[in-house]
Every structure is written in C-alpha cells, then in structure tokens.
Design a protein around this motif. Structure first.
Motif, mmCIF file in Angstrom:
data_model
loop_
_atom_site.group_PDB
_atom_site.id
_atom_site.type_symbol
_atom_site.label_atom_id
_atom_site.label_comp_id
_atom_site.label_asym_id
_atom_site.label_seq_id
_atom_site.Cartn_x
_atom_site.Cartn_y
_atom_site.Cartn_z
ATOM 1 N N ARG A 78 0.882 -1.163 0.000
ATOM 2 C CA ARG A 78 0.000 0.000 0.000
ATOM 3 C C ARG A 78 0.924 1.219 0.000
ATOM 4 O O ARG A 78 2.014 1.191 0.583
ATOM 5 C CB ARG A 78 -0.872 -0.004 1.257
ATOM 6 N N TRP A 79 0.489 2.346 -0.597
ATOM 7 C CA TRP A 79 1.402 3.474 -0.746
ATOM 8 C C TRP A 79 1.420 4.330 0.524
ATOM 9 O O TRP A 79 0.985 5.474 0.541
ATOM 10 C CB TRP A 79 1.078 4.318 -1.985
ATOM 11 N N VAL A 80 1.918 3.694 1.585
ATOM 12 C CA VAL A 80 2.030 4.367 2.892
ATOM 13 C C VAL A 80 3.459 4.150 3.399
ATOM 14 O O VAL A 80 4.137 3.192 3.011
ATOM 15 C CB VAL A 80 1.007 3.802 3.901
ATOM 16 N N GLU A 81 3.877 5.061 4.294
ATOM 17 C CA GLU A 81 5.222 4.942 4.874
ATOM 18 C C GLU A 81 5.279 3.755 5.842
ATOM 19 O O GLU A 81 4.262 3.357 6.398
ATOM 20 C CB GLU A 81 5.580 6.234 5.599
ATOM 21 N N GLU A 84 3.478 4.072 9.014
ATOM 22 C CA GLU A 84 2.032 4.321 8.955
ATOM 23 C C GLU A 84 1.241 3.021 8.979
ATOM 24 O O GLU A 84 1.737 1.975 8.564
ATOM 25 C CB GLU A 84 1.688 5.115 7.679
ATOM 26 N N SER A 87 1.072 -0.611 6.409
ATOM 27 C CA SER A 87 2.284 -0.888 5.635
ATOM 28 C C SER A 87 2.609 -2.380 5.599
ATOM 29 O O SER A 87 2.745 -3.019 6.655
ATOM 30 C CB SER A 87 3.472 -0.130 6.252
ATOM 31 N N LYS A 110 7.943 0.941 -1.069
ATOM 32 C CA LYS A 110 7.535 2.336 -0.880
ATOM 33 C C LYS A 110 8.731 3.256 -1.096
ATOM 34 O O LYS A 110 9.798 3.051 -0.590
ATOM 35 C CB LYS A 110 6.980 2.542 0.528
ATOM 36 N N TYR A 183 -6.703 2.014 1.205
ATOM 37 C CA TYR A 183 -5.434 1.853 0.482
ATOM 38 C C TYR A 183 -5.701 1.607 -1.004
ATOM 39 O O TYR A 183 -5.659 0.481 -1.497
ATOM 40 C CB TYR A 183 -4.632 0.704 1.095
ATOM 41 N N ARG A 186 -1.422 1.460 -4.918
ATOM 42 C CA ARG A 186 -0.561 0.347 -4.551
ATOM 43 C C ARG A 186 0.492 0.071 -5.608
ATOM 44 O O ARG A 186 0.284 0.361 -6.781
ATOM 45 C CB ARG A 186 -1.408 -0.928 -4.353
#
Ligand code: 6PG
Length: 244
Positions: A78-81, A84, A87, A110, A183, A186
């Motif tokens: 998922r495009w999260v840090e 976060e 992840s 990421k 999310y 991706r």
C-alpha cells in the motif's frame, strides 16, 4: 485478458485448523528457500501483506538457514510509509525480519514519490537485482477475488496481469471498495515474477474465501476476479493451503 476457460486442476491442501496451516506453510517456505540456497547459493522470497501470513512469517523467522543469502521482497505495498498503519513493509519487518531471519536482505517497495506510478521505474530496477525466479511467493486472496494488489477493474490492472509485461512491478489504483479500504494506491508485482516463481503458496482461511476461490475457478472475466490470471495460466505453480 478476458478468457472464459475454466481453471485447470489445482493443488489444494486442507488443514484441520489455522495453526496446522501456519506450521505447514512456514515449513514449506523454509524448504524452498533452502533448495534455492543449495542450488544457487542465494534465495528469494516474495511476501504478501494482509491478515493471514503474519503468523507464518513469525514461524518462518525461526527457521535455521543462511538468511544472509536470502532476499525478502514484497508481493505488493500500500502506498504508505513504513511507520504508517497498513504498511506491508512494516508487517514483514515486524513478523519475519527478526530471530534467525534478521540477517536477510529486505527489498521494500515504498519510495518518497507521491504516487506508485512515479516509482515504477525505480522499484523495477531495485527488483531486477533480486535473485530470480523467486524461490517462494506467499499470496492471499481477497473476498473480491484479488491477489497481490490485482484488484478487480483497478487502474493499471491490465499491465499488472499482462504476461508480456517485462516490468516486475506495476502501479495500480483500486476502485473504492470495502476490500481495498483506504489503500487504493498500490505497487504490485506483475504476472511474470509470480507465474515464473519456483513455488507459489496461496494461503486462504475460512469458508467465505474458500467459496471465493471456487467462484474464481469458474468462468468469467479475469478483470472481475484477477486471481483468475494465475488460476488459468499458472495453476501448476500454485499450492493452495486452506484452513477453516
Ligand atoms: C494486501 C495483501 C493482499 C492480501 C489479500 C488477502 O496488501 O492487502 O497483499 O493481497 O493478500 O487482501 O488478505 P488476508 O490475508 O487478510 O486474507
């Protein structure tokens, strides 16, 4: 890819409970990694996120093998840090990359880029350096028939499941749905690295997901249930592990 061919035979192992499935999955992953290390001196694993594989990764982290020659990659992110919620990198780091497996290399997906689309080239380069084919891949199945981040009718899905796509990763944006949740953006492995892997373990729990699998094995467009891309064109690689 819209073909209506029913799926070929599929190897499905049913377990009495989830603990037994976890033990068997972790043992099988360790065996495949050891085979890769023996045959090539290096090995690689591609790990999915979700709620199912965590206990498998935790069990696998204790396996005694040359983890310093193993690269752990992600099936999708998922495009999260990493710090976060949601992840997959954090899930893998927290469950797999400790104990014996602490010595493994890790290849996250990421990047600081705003969207995964901006990062496809860079991550494709990173993933090109991972020993290929993967010795083992861990996949899950969503109630909507997605696997990896191949979500039904997602933007970028066609490229992700295109067998001729030479890139190892693709950016997708899922359609809003209860399954995709918050999310939507991706990064995901594409068809080829999954289909060419030496072993692909699809971990499924519960009656609902078993029914989803059976529906996916029937007729219908791949775009409706993208796991069909593997069921129809890479079934021989798939080992389904199911527990109630
Ligand atoms: C993700 C996963 C995803 C997962 C399925 C099944 O990033 O969400 O990679 O593809 O494998 O959603 O998830 P469960 O393990 O919760 O069934």
């Amino acid at each position: 890819m819209t073909d209506l061919a029913p799926s070929p035979p599929l190897a499905i192992t049913e377990f009495a409970d989830r603990g037994a499935m976890v033990d068997a999955a972790a043992a099988a992953l360790a065996t495949n990694l050891r085979m890769g290390l023996t045959e090539r001196g290096v090995a690689s694993l591609a790990a999915s996120g979700g709620s199912t594989p965590g206990p498998v990764y935790a069990r696998l982290s204790k396996a005694e093998l040359d983890w310093s020659d193993v690269t752990v990659a992600l099936v999708d992110e998922r495009w999260v840090e990493p710090h976060e919620e949601g992840s997959n990198a954090a899930l893998v780091c927290d469950t797999l990359l400790h104990n014996e497996a602490k010595a493994a290399r890790f290849a996250p997906m990421k990047t600081p880029d705003v969207t995964p689309l901006d990062a496809v080239g860079a991550i494709d380069q990173t993933y090109a350096d991972i020993p290929a084919p993967f010795d083992a891949v861990v996949l899950g199945l969503g109630a909507d028939g997605h696997t990896a981040s191949w979500f039904p009718h997602a933007e970028g899905l066609a490229a992700a499941i295109d067998p001729t796509n030479t890139r190892r990763v693709a950016a997708v944006r899922a359609k809003p749905s209860p399954v995709a949740g918050v999310y939507l953006d991706r990064m995901t492995l594409t068809f080829a690295p999954l289909a060419h892997a030496r072993a692909v373990f699809l971990l499924i729990t519960g009656e609902e997901k078993r029914a989803t699998l059976e529906t996916a094995r029937g007729d219908g467009p791949v775009e409706d249930m993208p796991v069909r891309a593997l069921l129809r064109h890479a079934a021989a690689k798939l080992q389904v592990l199911w527990a109630p």
